[in-house]
Design a protein around this motif. Structure first.
Motif, PDB file in Angstrom:
ATOM      1  N   ALA A  96       0.816  -1.217   0.000  1.00 46.25           N
ATOM      2  CA  ALA A  96       0.000   0.000   0.000  1.00 46.25           C
ATOM      3  C   ALA A  96       0.846   1.262   0.000  1.00 46.25           C
ATOM      4  CB  ALA A  96      -0.950   0.001   1.195  1.00 46.25           C
ATOM      5  N   HIS A  97       2.162   1.150   0.257  1.00 45.16           N
ATOM      6  CA  HIS A  97       3.028   2.329   0.164  1.00 45.16           C
ATOM      7  C   HIS A  97       3.160   2.824  -1.273  1.00 45.16           C
ATOM      8  CE1 HIS A  97       3.909   1.898   4.372  1.00 45.16           C
ATOM      9  NE2 HIS A  97       4.759   2.903   4.341  1.00 45.16           N
ATOM     10  N   HIS A  98       2.687   2.061  -2.227  1.00 45.48           N
ATOM     11  CA  HIS A  98       2.577   2.555  -3.597  1.00 45.48           C
ATOM     12  C   HIS A  98       1.705   3.811  -3.642  1.00 45.48           C
ATOM     13  CE1 HIS A  98       2.368   2.480  -7.957  1.00 45.48           C
ATOM     14  NE2 HIS A  98       1.051   2.420  -7.915  1.00 45.48           N
ATOM     15  N   TYR A  99       0.790   3.917  -2.668  1.00 43.35           N
ATOM     16  CA  TYR A  99      -0.144   5.047  -2.621  1.00 43.35           C
ATOM     17  C   TYR A  99       0.271   6.092  -1.580  1.00 43.35           C
ATOM     18  CZ  TYR A  99      -2.754   1.470  -5.085  1.00 43.35           C
ATOM     19  OH  TYR A  99      -3.123   0.494  -5.984  1.00 43.35           O
ATOM     20  N   ALA A 100       1.522   6.045  -1.147  1.00 45.56           N
ATOM     21  CA  ALA A 100       1.976   6.973  -0.108  1.00 45.56           C
ATOM     22  C   ALA A 100       1.827   8.428  -0.537  1.00 45.56           C
ATOM     23  CB  ALA A 100       3.433   6.677   0.258  1.00 45.56           C
ATOM     24  N   GLY A 101       2.082   8.720  -1.801  1.00 43.65           N
ATOM     25  CA  GLY A 101       1.940  10.087  -2.281  1.00 43.65           C
ATOM     26  C   GLY A 101       0.519  10.595  -2.163  1.00 43.65           C
ATOM     27  N   THR A 102      -0.446   9.732  -2.458  1.00 43.76           N
ATOM     28  CA  THR A 102      -1.858  10.097  -2.327  1.00 43.76           C
ATOM     29  C   THR A 102      -2.205  10.394  -0.879  1.00 43.76           C
ATOM     30  OG1 THR A 102      -2.427   8.724  -4.231  1.00 43.76           O
ATOM     31  CG2 THR A 102      -4.221   9.277  -2.729  1.00 43.76           C
ATOM     32  N   ILE A 103      -1.676   9.597   0.033  1.00 41.01           N
ATOM     33  CA  ILE A 103      -1.930   9.812   1.464  1.00 41.01           C
ATOM     34  C   ILE A 103      -1.323  11.129   1.914  1.00 41.01           C
ATOM     35  CG2 ILE A 103      -1.407   8.928   3.773  1.00 41.01           C
ATOM     36  CD1 ILE A 103      -1.542   6.078   2.484  1.00 41.01           C
ATOM     37  N   ARG A 104      -0.067  11.381   1.525  1.00 34.97           N
ATOM     38  CA  ARG A 104       0.599  12.623   1.935  1.00 34.97           C
ATOM     39  C   ARG A 104      -0.181  13.859   1.467  1.00 34.97           C
ATOM     40  NH1 ARG A 104       5.382   9.655   0.271  1.00 34.97           N
ATOM     41  NH2 ARG A 104       6.615   9.084   2.096  1.00 34.97           N
ATOM     42  N   GLN A 105      -0.703  13.789   0.256  1.00 39.01           N
ATOM     43  CA  GLN A 105      -1.425  14.926  -0.294  1.00 39.01           C
ATOM     44  C   GLN A 105      -2.750  15.172   0.422  1.00 39.01           C
ATOM     45  OE1 GLN A 105      -1.775  14.167  -4.499  1.00 39.01           O
ATOM     46  NE2 GLN A 105       0.440  14.214  -4.817  1.00 39.01           N
ATOM     47  N   ALA A 106      -3.257  14.154   1.114  1.00 37.11           N
ATOM     48  CA  ALA A 106      -4.575  14.259   1.747  1.00 37.11           C
ATOM     49  C   ALA A 106      -4.529  14.885   3.132  1.00 37.11           C
ATOM     50  CB  ALA A 106      -5.220  12.873   1.826  1.00 37.11           C
ATOM     51  N   VAL A 107      -3.335  14.954   3.745  1.00 42.38           N
ATOM     52  CA  VAL A 107      -3.235  15.384   5.149  1.00 42.38           C
ATOM     53  C   VAL A 107      -2.118  16.409   5.329  1.00 42.38           C
ATOM     54  CG1 VAL A 107      -4.165  13.213   6.061  1.00 42.38           C
ATOM     55  CG2 VAL A 107      -1.691  13.444   5.700  1.00 42.38           C
ATOM     56  N   ARG A 108      -2.097  17.008   6.507  1.00 40.78           N
ATOM     57  CA  ARG A 108      -1.041  17.969   6.853  1.00 40.78           C
ATOM     58  C   ARG A 108      -0.011  17.371   7.815  1.00 40.78           C
ATOM     59  NH1 ARG A 108      -5.874  20.288   7.249  1.00 40.78           N
ATOM     60  NH2 ARG A 108      -5.879  20.036   9.520  1.00 40.78           N
ATOM     61  N   ILE A 109      -0.309  16.201   8.382  1.00 42.53           N
ATOM     62  CA  ILE A 109       0.582  15.591   9.369  1.00 42.53           C
ATOM     63  C   ILE A 109       1.589  14.665   8.681  1.00 42.53           C
ATOM     64  CG2 ILE A 109      -1.070  15.783  11.267  1.00 42.53           C
ATOM     65  CD1 ILE A 109      -1.878  12.893  10.769  1.00 42.53           C
ATOM     66  N   PRO A 110       2.710  14.337   9.354  1.00 39.07           N
ATOM     67  CA  PRO A 110       3.729  13.481   8.731  1.00 39.07           C
ATOM     68  C   PRO A 110       3.219  12.057   8.486  1.00 39.07           C
ATOM     69  CG  PRO A 110       4.629  14.655  10.635  1.00 39.07           C
ATOM     70  CD  PRO A 110       3.148  14.847  10.669  1.00 39.07           C
ATOM     71  N   PHE A 111       3.757  11.462   7.444  1.00 34.78           N
ATOM     72  CA  PHE A 111       3.536  10.047   7.131  1.00 34.78           C
ATOM     73  C   PHE A 111       4.854   9.320   7.395  1.00 34.78           C
ATOM     74  CE2 PHE A 111       3.744   6.527   4.014  1.00 34.78           C
ATOM     75  CZ  PHE A 111       2.629   5.800   4.413  1.00 34.78           C
ATOM     76  N   ILE A 112       4.842   8.393   8.333  1.00 36.62           N
ATOM     77  CA  ILE A 112       6.053   7.638   8.685  1.00 36.62           C
ATOM     78  C   ILE A 112       6.223   6.520   7.657  1.00 36.62           C
ATOM     79  CG2 ILE A 112       7.212   6.297  10.472  1.00 36.62           C
ATOM     80  CD1 ILE A 112       5.485   7.765  12.545  1.00 36.62           C
ATOM     81  N   ASP A 113       7.172   6.704   6.754  1.00 33.69           N
ATOM     82  CA  ASP A 113       7.301   5.866   5.564  1.00 33.69           C
ATOM     83  C   ASP A 113       8.101   4.602   5.884  1.00 33.69           C
ATOM     84  OD1 ASP A 113       8.076   4.773   3.041  1.00 33.69           O
ATOM     85  OD2 ASP A 113       7.675   6.713   2.109  1.00 33.69           O
ATOM     86  N   MET A 114       7.405   3.486   6.003  1.00 36.62           N
ATOM     87  CA  MET A 114       8.032   2.216   6.340  1.00 36.62           C
ATOM     88  C   MET A 114       9.039   1.779   5.277  1.00 36.62           C
ATOM     89  SD  MET A 114       6.175  -1.420   7.264  1.00 36.62           S
ATOM     90  CE  MET A 114       4.981  -1.326   5.939  1.00 36.62           C
ATOM     91  N   VAL A 115       8.722   2.002   4.018  1.00 31.51           N
ATOM     92  CA  VAL A 115       9.608   1.569   2.935  1.00 31.51           C
ATOM     93  C   VAL A 115      10.905   2.378   2.954  1.00 31.51           C
ATOM     94  CG1 VAL A 115       9.888   1.469   0.430  1.00 31.51           C
ATOM     95  CG2 VAL A 115       7.761   0.672   1.480  1.00 31.51           C
ATOM     96  N   ARG A 116      10.793   3.697   3.023  1.00 31.74           N
ATOM     97  CA  ARG A 116      11.985   4.535   3.006  1.00 31.74           C
ATOM     98  C   ARG A 116      12.880   4.248   4.220  1.00 31.74           C
ATOM     99  NH1 ARG A 116      12.974   9.239   5.385  1.00 31.74           N
ATOM    100  NH2 ARG A 116      10.778   9.677   5.792  1.00 31.74           N
ATOM    101  N   LEU A 117      12.269   4.130   5.394  1.00 31.68           N
ATOM    102  CA  LEU A 117      13.039   3.865   6.607  1.00 31.68           C
ATOM    103  C   LEU A 117      13.699   2.482   6.562  1.00 31.68           C
ATOM    104  CD1 LEU A 117      10.553   5.365   9.199  1.00 31.68           C
ATOM    105  CD2 LEU A 117      12.767   6.325   8.532  1.00 31.68           C
ATOM    106  N   SER A 118      12.994   1.500   5.998  1.00 34.76           N
ATOM    107  CA  SER A 118      13.575   0.156   5.880  1.00 34.76           C
ATOM    108  C   SER A 118      14.756   0.162   4.917  1.00 34.76           C
ATOM    109  CB  SER A 118      12.506  -0.831   5.408  1.00 34.76           C
ATOM    110  OG  SER A 118      11.482  -0.965   6.380  1.00 34.76           O
ATOM    111  N   CYS A 119      14.649   0.931   3.845  1.00 35.40           N
ATOM    112  CA  CYS A 119      15.776   1.027   2.911  1.00 35.40           C
ATOM    113  C   CYS A 119      16.970   1.712   3.563  1.00 35.40           C
ATOM    114  CB  CYS A 119      15.343   1.751   1.641  1.00 35.40           C
ATOM    115  SG  CYS A 119      14.254   0.742   0.598  1.00 35.40           S
TER     116      CYS A 119
END
Length: 243
Positions: free
Chosen positions: A92-115
Protein backbone atom coordinates in the motif's frame (compact mmCIF):
# COMPACT_ATOMS: atom_id res chain seq x y z
CA UNK A 1 12.97 8.26 26.05
CA UNK A 2 11.43 10.67 28.51
CA UNK A 3 8.84 8.83 30.52
CA UNK A 4 5.72 10.44 31.90
CA UNK A 5 5.75 13.24 29.30
CA UNK A 6 3.49 13.89 26.36
CA UNK A 7 3.43 10.94 23.95
CA UNK A 8 2.34 12.00 20.48
CA UNK A 9 -0.54 10.15 18.87
CA UNK A 10 -0.05 7.77 15.95
CA UNK A 11 -2.84 7.15 13.45
CA UNK A 12 -2.67 3.63 12.00
CA UNK A 13 -4.04 3.08 8.49
CA UNK A 14 -4.84 -0.59 8.98
CA UNK A 15 -6.82 -3.62 7.89
CA UNK A 16 -4.32 -4.79 5.24
CA UNK A 17 -4.62 -7.33 6.77
CA UNK A 18 -6.21 -7.15 10.21
CA UNK A 19 -3.66 -9.46 11.84
CA UNK A 20 -0.81 -7.35 10.49
CA UNK A 21 -2.41 -4.28 12.03
CA UNK A 22 -2.60 -5.97 15.42
CA UNK A 23 1.00 -7.15 14.97
CA UNK A 24 2.23 -3.57 14.53
CA UNK A 25 0.40 -2.50 17.69
CA UNK A 26 1.82 -5.48 19.59
CA UNK A 27 5.37 -4.75 18.49
CA UNK A 28 5.05 -1.08 19.41
CA UNK A 29 3.79 -2.05 22.86
CA UNK A 30 6.48 -4.72 23.33
CA UNK A 31 9.29 -2.37 22.28
CA UNK A 32 8.24 0.64 24.34
CA UNK A 33 10.27 0.93 27.58
CA UNK A 34 7.24 1.80 29.69
CA UNK A 35 6.94 1.90 33.47
CA UNK A 36 3.19 2.58 33.42
CA UNK A 37 0.26 2.79 31.01
CA UNK A 38 0.88 6.49 30.38
CA UNK A 39 4.34 5.73 28.95
CA UNK A 40 2.89 3.81 25.98
CA UNK A 41 2.25 5.13 22.49
CA UNK A 42 -1.33 6.39 22.00
CA UNK A 43 -2.79 5.05 18.76
CA UNK A 44 -5.91 5.74 16.74
CA UNK A 45 -6.50 2.72 14.51
CA UNK A 46 -8.67 2.50 11.41
CA UNK A 47 -8.71 -1.26 10.92
CA UNK A 48 -10.49 -1.33 7.56
CA UNK A 49 -10.36 -4.74 5.84
CA UNK A 50 -12.56 -3.33 3.07
CA UNK A 51 -9.73 -1.30 1.53
CA UNK A 52 -9.85 -2.34 -2.15
CA UNK A 53 -7.51 -5.22 -2.92
CA UNK A 54 -3.98 -4.14 -3.75
CA UNK A 55 -3.48 -7.48 -5.48
CA UNK A 56 -6.45 -6.91 -7.79
CA UNK A 57 -5.42 -3.32 -8.52
CA UNK A 58 -1.68 -3.84 -9.01
CA UNK A 59 -1.23 -7.47 -10.07
CA UNK A 60 -4.47 -8.43 -11.80
CA UNK A 61 -5.19 -4.93 -13.07
CA UNK A 62 -8.95 -5.20 -12.68
CA UNK A 63 -9.56 -3.88 -9.17
CA UNK A 64 -10.75 -0.62 -7.67
CA UNK A 65 -8.09 2.00 -6.92
CA UNK A 66 -7.29 1.81 -3.18
CA UNK A 67 -5.86 5.35 -3.18
CA UNK A 68 -9.06 7.32 -2.47
CA UNK A 69 -10.03 4.98 0.39
CA UNK A 70 -6.58 5.22 1.96
CA UNK A 71 -6.66 9.03 1.64
CA UNK A 72 -10.06 9.10 3.34
CA UNK A 73 -8.78 6.95 6.18
CA UNK A 74 -5.80 9.28 6.59
CA UNK A 75 -8.05 12.35 6.77
CA UNK A 76 -10.27 10.64 9.33
CA UNK A 77 -7.32 9.76 11.56
CA UNK A 78 -6.00 13.31 11.30
CA UNK A 79 -9.43 14.66 12.28
CA UNK A 80 -9.44 12.41 15.36
CA UNK A 81 -6.18 13.96 16.53
CA UNK A 82 -3.43 11.78 15.06
CA UNK A 83 -0.12 13.64 14.90
CA UNK A 84 1.52 11.26 12.42
CA UNK A 85 0.39 8.35 10.27
CA UNK A 86 1.73 4.80 9.96
CA UNK A 87 0.58 2.09 7.56
CA UNK A 88 1.61 -1.54 8.20
CA UNK A 89 1.33 -2.64 4.56
CA UNK A 90 4.35 -2.47 2.26
CA UNK A 91 2.36 -2.83 -0.96
CA UNK A 92 0.00 0.00 0.00
CA UNK A 93 3.03 2.33 0.16
CA UNK A 94 2.58 2.56 -3.60
CA UNK A 95 -0.14 5.05 -2.62
CA UNK A 96 1.98 6.97 -0.11
CA UNK A 97 1.94 10.09 -2.28
CA UNK A 98 -1.86 10.10 -2.33
CA UNK A 99 -1.93 9.81 1.46
CA UNK A 100 0.60 12.62 1.93
CA UNK A 101 -1.42 14.93 -0.29
CA UNK A 102 -4.58 14.26 1.75
CA UNK A 103 -3.23 15.38 5.15
CA UNK A 104 -1.04 17.97 6.85
CA UNK A 105 0.58 15.59 9.37
CA UNK A 106 3.73 13.48 8.73
CA UNK A 107 3.54 10.05 7.13
CA UNK A 108 6.05 7.64 8.69
CA UNK A 109 7.30 5.87 5.56
CA UNK A 110 8.03 2.22 6.34
CA UNK A 111 9.61 1.57 2.93
CA UNK A 112 11.99 4.54 3.01
CA UNK A 113 13.04 3.86 6.61
CA UNK A 114 13.57 0.16 5.88
CA UNK A 115 15.78 1.03 2.91
CA UNK A 116 17.80 3.30 5.19
CA UNK A 117 18.38 0.29 7.46
CA UNK A 118 19.23 -1.95 4.50
CA UNK A 119 21.89 0.53 3.41
CA UNK A 120 23.23 0.81 6.96
CA UNK A 121 23.57 -2.97 7.31
CA UNK A 122 25.07 -3.80 3.90
CA UNK A 123 27.77 -2.67 1.48
CA UNK A 124 27.36 -1.50 -2.13
CA UNK A 125 26.67 -4.43 -4.40
CA UNK A 126 24.73 -6.35 -1.75
CA UNK A 127 21.78 -8.35 -3.03
CA UNK A 128 18.64 -7.84 -0.97
CA UNK A 129 16.31 -10.84 -1.00
CA UNK A 130 12.83 -9.34 -1.19
CA UNK A 131 10.26 -11.42 0.70
CA UNK A 132 7.31 -9.45 -0.56
CA UNK A 133 4.09 -9.53 -2.52
CA UNK A 134 4.60 -9.76 -6.29
CA UNK A 135 2.89 -6.36 -6.41
CA UNK A 136 5.94 -4.86 -4.66
CA UNK A 137 8.11 -6.14 -7.53
CA UNK A 138 5.66 -5.16 -10.27
CA UNK A 139 5.41 -1.51 -9.22
CA UNK A 140 9.03 -1.28 -8.03
CA UNK A 141 8.33 0.09 -4.56
CA UNK A 142 11.70 -0.94 -3.10
CA UNK A 143 13.56 -0.66 -6.41
CA UNK A 144 12.76 3.06 -6.49
CA UNK A 145 13.61 3.55 -2.82
CA UNK A 146 16.98 1.77 -3.21
CA UNK A 147 17.87 3.47 -6.50
CA UNK A 148 21.32 5.00 -6.36
CA UNK A 149 22.28 3.15 -3.17
CA UNK A 150 24.23 0.39 -4.89
CA UNK A 151 22.02 -2.24 -3.25
CA UNK A 152 20.30 -4.66 -5.61
CA UNK A 153 16.76 -5.92 -4.91
CA UNK A 154 16.64 -9.65 -5.62
CA UNK A 155 13.37 -11.37 -6.46
CA UNK A 156 12.61 -15.05 -6.88
CA UNK A 157 12.38 -16.29 -10.49
CA UNK A 158 8.93 -17.58 -9.57
CA UNK A 159 7.13 -15.57 -6.91
CA UNK A 160 3.91 -17.61 -7.10
CA UNK A 161 4.82 -19.44 -3.84
CA UNK A 162 5.14 -16.08 -2.07
CA UNK A 163 1.71 -14.96 -3.23
CA UNK A 164 0.26 -18.33 -2.23
CA UNK A 165 1.82 -17.99 1.24
CA UNK A 166 0.47 -14.46 1.69
CA UNK A 167 -3.02 -15.61 0.72
CA UNK A 168 -2.74 -18.62 3.05
CA UNK A 169 -1.82 -16.38 5.99
CA UNK A 170 -4.74 -14.07 5.21
CA UNK A 171 -7.14 -17.03 5.42
CA UNK A 172 -5.53 -19.47 7.88
CA UNK A 173 -3.16 -17.32 9.90
CA UNK A 174 0.45 -17.96 10.87
CA UNK A 175 0.06 -21.71 11.26
CA UNK A 176 2.65 -24.49 10.95
CA UNK A 177 2.07 -24.76 7.20
CA UNK A 178 2.77 -21.05 6.79
CA UNK A 179 5.97 -21.25 8.84
CA UNK A 180 7.21 -24.24 6.86
CA UNK A 181 6.53 -22.46 3.57
CA UNK A 182 8.29 -19.33 4.82
CA UNK A 183 11.38 -21.34 5.78
CA UNK A 184 11.49 -22.96 2.33
CA UNK A 185 11.14 -19.62 0.56
CA UNK A 186 13.92 -18.10 2.67
CA UNK A 187 16.23 -21.00 1.81
CA UNK A 188 15.42 -20.59 -1.88
CA UNK A 189 16.17 -16.87 -1.71
CA UNK A 190 19.51 -17.53 -0.01
CA UNK A 191 20.32 -20.12 -2.68
CA UNK A 192 19.64 -17.44 -5.31
CA UNK A 193 22.39 -15.34 -3.73
CA UNK A 194 20.71 -13.00 -1.26
CA UNK A 195 23.12 -11.30 1.14
CA UNK A 196 20.31 -10.02 3.37
CA UNK A 197 16.64 -10.95 3.58
CA UNK A 198 14.04 -8.18 3.75
CA UNK A 199 10.66 -9.25 5.10
CA UNK A 200 8.65 -6.70 3.16
CA UNK A 201 5.08 -7.91 3.48
CA UNK A 202 3.10 -7.43 6.67
CA UNK A 203 1.58 -10.92 6.38
CA UNK A 204 5.06 -12.41 6.12
CA UNK A 205 6.05 -10.45 9.23
CA UNK A 206 3.71 -12.79 11.11
CA UNK A 207 6.06 -15.69 10.25
CA UNK A 208 9.36 -13.79 10.08
CA UNK A 209 10.75 -15.94 12.89
CA UNK A 210 10.66 -18.92 10.50
CA UNK A 211 13.68 -17.50 8.65
CA UNK A 212 16.84 -19.60 9.15
CA UNK A 213 18.67 -18.65 12.37
CA UNK A 214 21.74 -16.52 12.01
CA UNK A 215 20.77 -15.15 8.58
CA UNK A 216 21.01 -11.38 8.07
CA UNK A 217 17.41 -10.21 7.97
CA UNK A 218 15.35 -7.09 8.55
CA UNK A 219 11.60 -6.98 9.09
CA UNK A 220 9.94 -3.80 7.85
CA UNK A 221 7.30 -4.17 10.56
CA UNK A 222 10.00 -3.87 13.23
CA UNK A 223 11.38 -0.79 11.47
CA UNK A 224 7.94 0.84 11.46
CA UNK A 225 7.30 -0.02 15.11
CA UNK A 226 10.59 1.57 16.19
CA UNK A 227 9.88 4.65 14.09
CA UNK A 228 6.43 5.07 15.65
CA UNK A 229 7.95 4.92 19.14
CA UNK A 230 10.66 7.41 18.14
CA UNK A 231 8.11 9.89 16.79
CA UNK A 232 5.68 9.48 19.67
CA UNK A 233 8.35 9.98 22.31
CA UNK A 234 9.82 13.00 20.55
CA UNK A 235 13.11 11.22 19.94
CA UNK A 236 12.84 11.81 16.21
CA UNK A 237 10.98 14.14 13.84
CA UNK A 238 9.71 13.12 10.42
CA UNK A 239 9.51 15.82 7.81
CA UNK A 240 5.91 16.53 6.90
CA UNK A 241 4.99 15.13 3.48
CA UNK A 242 8.58 14.04 2.87
CA UNK A 243 9.21 11.93 -0.20
Amino acid sequence: MAMGGHMRRIGVIGGMGPEATVLLMSRIIASTPARDDADHVPMFVDNNPQVPSRIKALIEGNGEDPGPVLAGMARGLEAQGAEALAMPCNTAHHYAGTIRQAVRIPFIDMVRLSCDEIVAQTVPGARIGMLASPAVRIVGIFDKALEGSGRIPLYLPDDAPLLALIRHIKTAGADAQARSAMARICETMLHEGADLLAVACSELSLVADAAPPGVACIDTMDVLARACIAFSSGAREYQENAA
